[in-house]
Design a protein around this motif. Structure first.
Motif, mmCIF file in Angstrom:
data_model
loop_
_atom_site.group_PDB
_atom_site.id
_atom_site.type_symbol
_atom_site.label_atom_id
_atom_site.label_comp_id
_atom_site.label_asym_id
_atom_site.label_seq_id
_atom_site.Cartn_x
_atom_site.Cartn_y
_atom_site.Cartn_z
ATOM 1 N N ARG A 206 -10.997 -0.515 1.124
ATOM 2 C CA ARG A 206 -10.787 0.848 0.613
ATOM 3 C C ARG A 206 -9.302 1.095 0.307
ATOM 4 O O ARG A 206 -8.955 1.622 -0.749
ATOM 5 N N SER A 207 -8.443 0.709 1.233
ATOM 6 C CA SER A 207 -7.007 0.916 1.040
ATOM 7 C C SER A 207 -6.474 0.118 -0.143
ATOM 8 O O SER A 207 -5.676 0.628 -0.942
ATOM 9 N N LEU A 208 -6.916 -1.133 -0.263
ATOM 10 C CA LEU A 208 -6.448 -1.966 -1.370
ATOM 11 C C LEU A 208 -6.956 -1.453 -2.716
ATOM 12 O O LEU A 208 -6.231 -1.487 -3.709
ATOM 13 N N ARG A 209 -8.180 -0.981 -2.754
ATOM 14 C CA ARG A 209 -8.711 -0.426 -4.016
ATOM 15 C C ARG A 209 -7.942 0.841 -4.403
ATOM 16 O O ARG A 209 -7.629 1.057 -5.576
ATOM 17 N N GLN A 210 -7.622 1.656 -3.413
ATOM 18 C CA GLN A 210 -6.837 2.855 -3.676
ATOM 19 C C GLN A 210 -5.440 2.467 -4.180
ATOM 20 O O GLN A 210 -4.953 3.031 -5.169
ATOM 21 N N SER A 211 -4.809 1.518 -3.528
ATOM 22 C CA SER A 211 -3.494 1.034 -3.944
ATOM 23 C C SER A 211 -3.544 0.472 -5.361
ATOM 24 O O SER A 211 -2.651 0.731 -6.182
ATOM 25 N N LEU A 212 -4.597 -0.286 -5.659
ATOM 26 C CA LEU A 212 -4.760 -0.882 -6.981
ATOM 27 C C LEU A 212 -4.818 0.203 -8.050
ATOM 28 O O LEU A 212 -4.138 0.106 -9.080
ATOM 29 N N GLU A 213 -5.592 1.247 -7.815
ATOM 30 C CA GLU A 213 -5.707 2.320 -8.800
ATOM 31 C C GLU A 213 -4.389 3.078 -8.965
ATOM 32 O O GLU A 213 -4.007 3.423 -10.086
ATOM 33 N N ILE A 214 -3.685 3.323 -7.872
ATOM 34 C CA ILE A 214 -2.387 3.997 -7.965
ATOM 35 C C ILE A 214 -1.411 3.137 -8.756
ATOM 36 O O ILE A 214 -0.694 3.629 -9.643
ATOM 37 N N ARG A 215 -1.370 1.839 -8.461
ATOM 38 C CA ARG A 215 -0.458 0.943 -9.180
ATOM 39 C C ARG A 215 -0.808 0.854 -10.653
ATOM 40 O O ARG A 215 0.086 0.835 -11.503
ATOM 41 N N ARG A 216 -2.101 0.783 -10.976
ATOM 42 C CA ARG A 216 -2.501 0.755 -12.390
ATOM 43 C C ARG A 216 -2.050 2.023 -13.105
ATOM 44 O O ARG A 216 -1.565 1.962 -14.241
ATOM 45 N N THR A 217 -2.213 3.165 -12.446
ATOM 46 C CA THR A 217 -1.845 4.442 -13.048
ATOM 47 C C THR A 217 -0.334 4.562 -13.223
ATOM 48 O O THR A 217 0.146 4.950 -14.293
ATOM 49 N N LEU A 218 0.412 4.227 -12.182
ATOM 50 C CA LEU A 218 1.866 4.429 -12.218
ATOM 51 C C LEU A 218 2.624 3.309 -12.920
ATOM 52 O O LEU A 218 3.649 3.565 -13.567
ATOM 53 N N LEU A 219 2.164 2.080 -12.769
ATOM 54 C CA LEU A 219 2.939 0.927 -13.245
ATOM 55 C C LEU A 219 2.332 0.233 -14.465
ATOM 56 O O LEU A 219 2.966 -0.631 -15.049
ATOM 57 N N GLY A 220 1.110 0.560 -14.793
ATOM 58 C CA GLY A 220 0.433 -0.084 -15.917
ATOM 59 C C GLY A 220 -0.491 -1.179 -15.434
ATOM 60 O O GLY A 220 -0.275 -1.782 -14.377
ATOM 61 N N LYS A 221 -1.520 -1.425 -16.219
ATOM 62 C CA LYS A 221 -2.562 -2.367 -15.788
ATOM 63 C C LYS A 221 -2.101 -3.815 -15.729
ATOM 64 O O LYS A 221 -2.744 -4.643 -15.098
ATOM 65 N N ASP A 222 -0.985 -4.134 -16.356
ATOM 66 C CA ASP A 222 -0.509 -5.520 -16.383
ATOM 67 C C ASP A 222 0.792 -5.710 -15.598
ATOM 68 O O ASP A 222 1.615 -6.558 -15.936
ATOM 69 N N SER A 223 0.972 -4.948 -14.534
ATOM 70 C CA SER A 223 2.199 -5.086 -13.743
ATOM 71 C C SER A 223 2.028 -6.168 -12.669
ATOM 72 O O SER A 223 0.909 -6.501 -12.265
ATOM 73 N N ALA A 224 3.148 -6.682 -12.219
ATOM 74 C CA ALA A 224 3.140 -7.691 -11.155
ATOM 75 C C ALA A 224 2.497 -7.130 -9.890
ATOM 76 O O ALA A 224 1.766 -7.837 -9.187
#
Length: 188
Positions: free
Chosen positions: A53-71
């Motif tokens: 759950r935490s990793l999926r939440q982190s993944l969505e936040i990172r996609r939103t803030l940093l873009g889907k192709d970020s490191a």
């Protein structure tokens, strides 16, 4: 030390006790006389569910803030795939590994240690499912790439060689496995 934590499933979510839970309890009974502190069971099933759950939440936040192709998205995908593997959900982990690999290739090109790592993760995934033929293909690619990007002796080379040796042993090719386990520990 005030306690010993045994991190394993202590039963099924419905409350019944399966073979792993019985084995864990037997281990704790055997360990008990040798330690002077209580033995506490830690239910890993709920821990991995919370981690997912935490990793999926982190993944969505990172996609939103940093873009889907970020490191960072690639890192989150890899970590989530690790959780899936830990839970034995290899088929669900493979698309995550492949997406992380695609992002890393786009960011770093083909010749990068993180690309080699993702290729190795893909091989490990196949091997954990018992497909050692596919595993060996990807793990060999990973080892070759690690050799290319690591110009000096490095622990990543030894790990990549051991991973390929594991797959070769699974293919009943012990001589090749032995050679890899001994040669890449000492030479590049």
């Amino acid at each position: 030390i005030d306690r010993v934590s045994v991190k394993a499933s202590t039963g099924n979510l419905d409350g019944s006790e399966g073979p792993r839970a019985q084995s864990t309890r037997a281990f704790a009974r055997n360990l008990g006389p040798h330690v002077a502190v209580p033995i506490v069971f830690w239910d890993e099933r709920l821990s991995t569910a919370e981690a997912e759950r935490s990793l999926r939440q982190s993944l969505e936040i990172r996609r939103t803030l940093l873009g889907k192709d970020s490191a960072e998205v690639a890192d989150s995908l890899s970590a989530l795939a690790d959780v899936m593997s830990y839970r034995g959900e290899y088929a669900q982990g493979l698309p995550l590994i492949e997406e992380a690999l695609q992002i890393r290739r786009k960011l770093y090109g083909e010749n990068h240690r993180l690309v080699a790592e993702s290729i190795g993760d893909k091989g490990q995934n196949f091997g954990e499912r018992g497909d050692f033929k596919q595993a060996a293909i990807y793990l060999r690619q990973s080892l070759v790439l690690h050799r290319k990007v690591r110009k000096v002796l490095h622990p990543d080379l030894a790990e990549a060689a051991n991973n390929l040796a594991w797959a070769l042993a699974g293919l009943d090719r012990p001589a090749e496995a032995f050679f890899l386990r001994t040669s890449d520990q000492h030479e590049v």
